[in-house]
Design a protein around this motif. Sequence first.
Motif, PDB file in Angstrom:
ATOM      1  N   SER A   1       0.819  -1.208   0.000  1.00  0.00           N
ATOM      2  CA  SER A   1       0.000   0.000   0.000  1.00  0.00           C
ATOM      3  C   SER A   1       0.852   1.257   0.000  1.00  0.00           C
ATOM      4  CB  SER A   1      -0.941   0.003   1.212  1.00  0.00           C
ATOM      5  OG  SER A   1      -1.892  -1.030   1.103  1.00  0.00           O
ATOM      6  N   ASN A   2       2.040   1.177   0.566  1.00  0.00           N
ATOM      7  CA  ASN A   2       2.929   2.332   0.556  1.00  0.00           C
ATOM      8  C   ASN A   2       3.838   2.349  -0.661  1.00  0.00           C
ATOM      9  OD1 ASN A   2       2.929   4.225   3.061  1.00  0.00           O
ATOM     10  ND2 ASN A   2       2.457   2.185   3.861  1.00  0.00           N
ATOM     11  N   LEU A   3       3.909   1.237  -1.386  1.00  0.00           N
ATOM     12  CA  LEU A   3       4.722   1.198  -2.597  1.00  0.00           C
ATOM     13  C   LEU A   3       3.921   1.611  -3.827  1.00  0.00           C
ATOM     14  CD1 LEU A   3       6.767  -2.101  -2.058  1.00  0.00           C
ATOM     15  CD2 LEU A   3       7.615   0.248  -1.927  1.00  0.00           C
ATOM     16  N   VAL A   4       2.701   1.074  -3.952  1.00  0.00           N
ATOM     17  CA  VAL A   4       1.917   1.323  -5.166  1.00  0.00           C
ATOM     18  C   VAL A   4       0.584   1.999  -4.872  1.00  0.00           C
ATOM     19  CG1 VAL A   4       2.990  -0.602  -6.384  1.00  0.00           C
ATOM     20  CG2 VAL A   4       0.872  -0.990  -5.125  1.00  0.00           C
ATOM     21  N   SER A   5       0.318   2.361  -3.606  1.00  0.00           N
ATOM     22  CA  SER A   5      -0.915   2.942  -3.063  1.00  0.00           C
ATOM     23  C   SER A   5      -1.923   1.821  -2.794  1.00  0.00           C
ATOM     24  CB  SER A   5      -1.496   4.049  -3.942  1.00  0.00           C
ATOM     25  OG  SER A   5      -2.393   3.570  -4.879  1.00  0.00           O
ATOM     26  N   ASN A   6      -2.907   2.142  -1.947  1.00  0.00           N
ATOM     27  CA  ASN A   6      -3.725   1.068  -1.386  1.00  0.00           C
ATOM     28  C   ASN A   6      -4.687   0.398  -2.371  1.00  0.00           C
ATOM     29  OD1 ASN A   6      -5.380   3.376  -1.401  1.00  0.00           O
ATOM     30  ND2 ASN A   6      -5.083   3.713   0.785  1.00  0.00           N
TER      31      ASN A   6
ATOM     32  N   ASN B   1      -1.280   5.900   6.658  1.00  0.00           N
ATOM     33  CA  ASN B   1      -0.749   6.990   7.482  1.00  0.00           C
ATOM     34  C   ASN B   1       0.773   7.034   7.516  1.00  0.00           C
ATOM     35  OD1 ASN B   1      -3.091   8.317   8.387  1.00  0.00           O
ATOM     36  ND2 ASN B   1      -3.479   6.734   9.922  1.00  0.00           N
ATOM     37  N   LEU B   2       1.432   6.020   7.013  1.00  0.00           N
ATOM     38  CA  LEU B   2       2.882   5.920   7.163  1.00  0.00           C
ATOM     39  C   LEU B   2       3.614   7.085   6.504  1.00  0.00           C
ATOM     40  CD1 LEU B   2       5.117   3.995   8.280  1.00  0.00           C
ATOM     41  CD2 LEU B   2       5.283   3.084   5.963  1.00  0.00           C
ATOM     42  N   LEU B   3       3.315   7.353   5.238  1.00  0.00           N
ATOM     43  CA  LEU B   3       3.985   8.411   4.473  1.00  0.00           C
ATOM     44  C   LEU B   3       2.943   9.308   3.829  1.00  0.00           C
ATOM     45  CD1 LEU B   3       6.621   6.134   2.672  1.00  0.00           C
ATOM     46  CD2 LEU B   3       6.992   7.514   4.735  1.00  0.00           C
ATOM     47  N   VAL B   4       3.368  10.493   3.412  1.00  0.00           N
ATOM     48  CA  VAL B   4       2.435  11.418   2.757  1.00  0.00           C
ATOM     49  C   VAL B   4       1.794  10.758   1.547  1.00  0.00           C
ATOM     50  CG1 VAL B   4       2.253  13.562   1.434  1.00  0.00           C
ATOM     51  CG2 VAL B   4       3.568  13.526   3.553  1.00  0.00           C
ATOM     52  N   VAL B   5       2.577  10.026   0.762  1.00  0.00           N
ATOM     53  CA  VAL B   5       2.062   9.414  -0.468  1.00  0.00           C
ATOM     54  C   VAL B   5       1.280   8.139  -0.186  1.00  0.00           C
ATOM     55  CG1 VAL B   5       3.877  10.394  -1.912  1.00  0.00           C
ATOM     56  CG2 VAL B   5       4.247   8.172  -0.818  1.00  0.00           C
ATOM     57  N   GLY B   6       1.127   7.768   1.076  1.00  0.00           N
ATOM     58  CA  GLY B   6       0.449   6.524   1.414  1.00  0.00           C
ATOM     59  C   GLY B   6      -1.041   6.554   1.153  1.00  0.00           C
ATOM     60  N   SER B   7      -1.639   7.739   1.139  1.00  0.00           N
ATOM     61  CA  SER B   7      -3.075   7.830   0.863  1.00  0.00           C
ATOM     62  C   SER B   7      -3.395   9.173   0.227  1.00  0.00           C
ATOM     63  CB  SER B   7      -3.897   7.654   2.143  1.00  0.00           C
ATOM     64  OG  SER B   7      -3.910   8.839   2.909  1.00  0.00           O
TER      65      SER B   7
ATOM     66  N   ILE C   1       3.637  21.674   5.302  1.00  0.00           N
ATOM     67  CA  ILE C   1       3.784  20.382   5.987  1.00  0.00           C
ATOM     68  C   ILE C   1       4.702  19.543   5.113  1.00  0.00           C
ATOM     69  CG2 ILE C   1       2.645  18.332   6.890  1.00  0.00           C
ATOM     70  CD1 ILE C   1       0.092  19.939   7.154  1.00  0.00           C
ATOM     71  N   SER C   2       5.930  19.352   5.562  1.00  0.00           N
ATOM     72  CA  SER C   2       6.897  18.593   4.769  1.00  0.00           C
ATOM     73  C   SER C   2       6.670  17.098   4.961  1.00  0.00           C
ATOM     74  CB  SER C   2       8.319  18.956   5.198  1.00  0.00           C
ATOM     75  OG  SER C   2       8.575  18.511   6.524  1.00  0.00           O
ATOM     76  N   ALA C   3       7.319  16.321   4.098  1.00  0.00           N
ATOM     77  CA  ALA C   3       7.252  14.868   4.238  1.00  0.00           C
ATOM     78  C   ALA C   3       7.817  14.433   5.582  1.00  0.00           C
ATOM     79  CB  ALA C   3       8.021  14.202   3.091  1.00  0.00           C
ATOM     80  N   ARG C   4       8.840  15.150   6.056  1.00  0.00           N
ATOM     81  CA  ARG C   4       9.410  14.821   7.361  1.00  0.00           C
ATOM     82  C   ARG C   4       8.431  15.140   8.485  1.00  0.00           C
ATOM     83  NH1 ARG C   4      15.178  17.136   9.792  1.00  0.00           N
ATOM     84  NH2 ARG C   4      15.111  15.935  11.737  1.00  0.00           N
ATOM     85  N   ASP C   5       7.735  16.282   8.386  1.00  0.00           N
ATOM     86  CA  ASP C   5       6.726  16.632   9.396  1.00  0.00           C
ATOM     87  C   ASP C   5       5.670  15.539   9.496  1.00  0.00           C
ATOM     88  OD1 ASP C   5       7.940  19.079   9.910  1.00  0.00           O
ATOM     89  OD2 ASP C   5       6.749  20.135   8.390  1.00  0.00           O
ATOM     90  N   HIS C   6       5.226  15.093   8.336  1.00  0.00           N
ATOM     91  CA  HIS C   6       4.203  14.055   8.334  1.00  0.00           C
ATOM     92  C   HIS C   6       4.747  12.746   8.903  1.00  0.00           C
ATOM     93  CE1 HIS C   6       1.734  10.756   6.779  1.00  0.00           C
ATOM     94  NE2 HIS C   6       0.742  11.617   6.813  1.00  0.00           N
ATOM     95  N   ALA C   7       5.966  12.385   8.506  1.00  0.00           N
ATOM     96  CA  ALA C   7       6.545  11.111   8.946  1.00  0.00           C
ATOM     97  C   ALA C   7       6.742  11.064  10.463  1.00  0.00           C
ATOM     98  CB  ALA C   7       7.871  10.872   8.236  1.00  0.00           C
ATOM     99  N   ARG C   8       7.048  12.207  11.079  1.00  0.00           N
ATOM    100  CA  ARG C   8       7.240  12.234  12.531  1.00  0.00           C
ATOM    101  C   ARG C   8       5.982  11.779  13.260  1.00  0.00           C
ATOM    102  NH1 ARG C   8       7.469  17.187  14.217  1.00  0.00           N
ATOM    103  NH2 ARG C   8       8.296  16.688  16.281  1.00  0.00           N
ATOM    104  N   VAL C   9       4.841  12.042  12.662  1.00  0.00           N
ATOM    105  CA  VAL C   9       3.579  11.588  13.240  1.00  0.00           C
ATOM    106  C   VAL C   9       3.106  10.302  12.568  1.00  0.00           C
ATOM    107  CG1 VAL C   9       1.132  12.164  13.521  1.00  0.00           C
ATOM    108  CG2 VAL C   9       2.874  13.904  13.931  1.00  0.00           C
ATOM    109  N   GLY C  10       3.153  10.275  11.248  1.00  0.00           N
ATOM    110  CA  GLY C  10       2.590   9.165  10.495  1.00  0.00           C
ATOM    111  C   GLY C  10       3.264   7.832  10.752  1.00  0.00           C
ATOM    112  N   VAL C  11       4.583   7.826  10.870  1.00  0.00           N
ATOM    113  CA  VAL C  11       5.290   6.552  11.075  1.00  0.00           C
ATOM    114  C   VAL C  11       4.900   5.897  12.398  1.00  0.00           C
ATOM    115  CG1 VAL C  11       7.554   5.489  11.415  1.00  0.00           C
ATOM    116  CG2 VAL C  11       7.205   7.101   9.527  1.00  0.00           C
ATOM    117  N   PRO C  12       5.015   6.599  13.548  1.00  0.00           N
ATOM    118  CA  PRO C  12       4.594   5.932  14.789  1.00  0.00           C
ATOM    119  C   PRO C  12       3.111   5.585  14.816  1.00  0.00           C
ATOM    120  CG  PRO C  12       5.139   8.242  15.199  1.00  0.00           C
ATOM    121  CD  PRO C  12       5.609   7.917  13.824  1.00  0.00           C
TER     122      PRO C  12
END
Length: 403
Positions: A318-323, A352-358, A375-386
């Motif tokens: 889902s994070n490689l090719v979208s869900n 929720n993992l990465l910006v491009v995840g959904s 909102i950078s990809a890093r900003d999102h990842a700080r929340v999205g990854v956990p």
Amino acid sequence: MDWLVLAVFVAVYLGMFLGELPGLALDRTGVAVLGAIALVASGRVTPEMAWQAVDVPTLALLAGLMVVSAQFRLAGFYTFIARRLASAAVAPPVLLAWLLVVVAVLSAFLVNDIVCLAMAPILVEGCARRGLDPVPFLLGLACAANIGSAATLMGNPQNMLIAQKLHLGFLSYLGLAFPVVILSLAACWLVLVLQQKGQWFAHTPIPAITARELSRWQAAKGLVVLGAVVLAFSVTPWPREIVAVTAAGLLLTSRRMASREMLGLVDWQLLALFVGLFVVNHAFAVEGWMAAALSKLSGWGLDLSQPAVLFLSAAALSNLVSNVPAVMLLLPSATYPAAGPILALASTLAGNLLVVGSIANIIVVEQAAQLGVGISARDHARVGVPVSLITLFLALAWVLLAF
């Protein structure tokens, strides 16, 4: 086995991964449609086979429910809810909790992408007026939209597809997913609060937002029709696609809401993506490549008949090719009772993992950028990854326990 079919399949899913084909102005939808055209033009798929490959009931269900969601947007319902939330006289952590719950409920029964599209600008405006930093609330909006949409079989396109293909029961799935969604929302709130470290305030220029005022009659009309749809899905044997298009027809029969506006809010790009992938995946399976791929994966120890393997595969793909493409690719392996809930929960929560995840994430980030909130990809990842890792763990543990 036809090697041209394999080449087209690989090219299409490479496009799903990259979001385009290098050197061409094609997005994921364009790549999928071009792949289907290539197969038909080369004679590998006849027009009759292509038509039979397309799951028309799933497309009808998607389109019908998109019209229902459009009713609420044009009625100013999302704007009304977002403004009431943003103006609530509560502490920021409490406001965030209310936001997560409200967005999750809306996303469970209405297409989550439209919820994000309508609410993100109003949320920026409301936070700016109160001197609040809009970023944690926008990230909460995106995460809650994904989490909430996992609660039902009508919250997002991939769940609708899974429900149609595997004939899942609406209430039985809701009963299974509900505890996961509640715990996931709590985890999301905790991550966001800990990330803020008490720093909730920031100056943001107040944007000029042009939004529809609430039409109580049109909103009430939408709520009645939506309630009837949920009831029909829950307790009747009526085909869901018929229920959905009937609901859409009732809402389109209006003296005030222009059908052009309502149909303009239908995501025709997504429907075209489905059509293209239906044809490409059908050819891939008919030529024997799907069976060969599953056999090879099993030989490598990746047996998709094992629930944990299917769950992790759905989350990763889902994070490689979208869900949606990931679910379409894995559906042939969904041959046991736990497979449907596994695909629905894993593919949605992984978003929720990465910006491009959904698409919901991308909509929120793009809407915020247009209003001067970065909102950078890093900003999102700080929340999205956990958030994604915690919620996926909760979902996997719960499904394995349940089955």
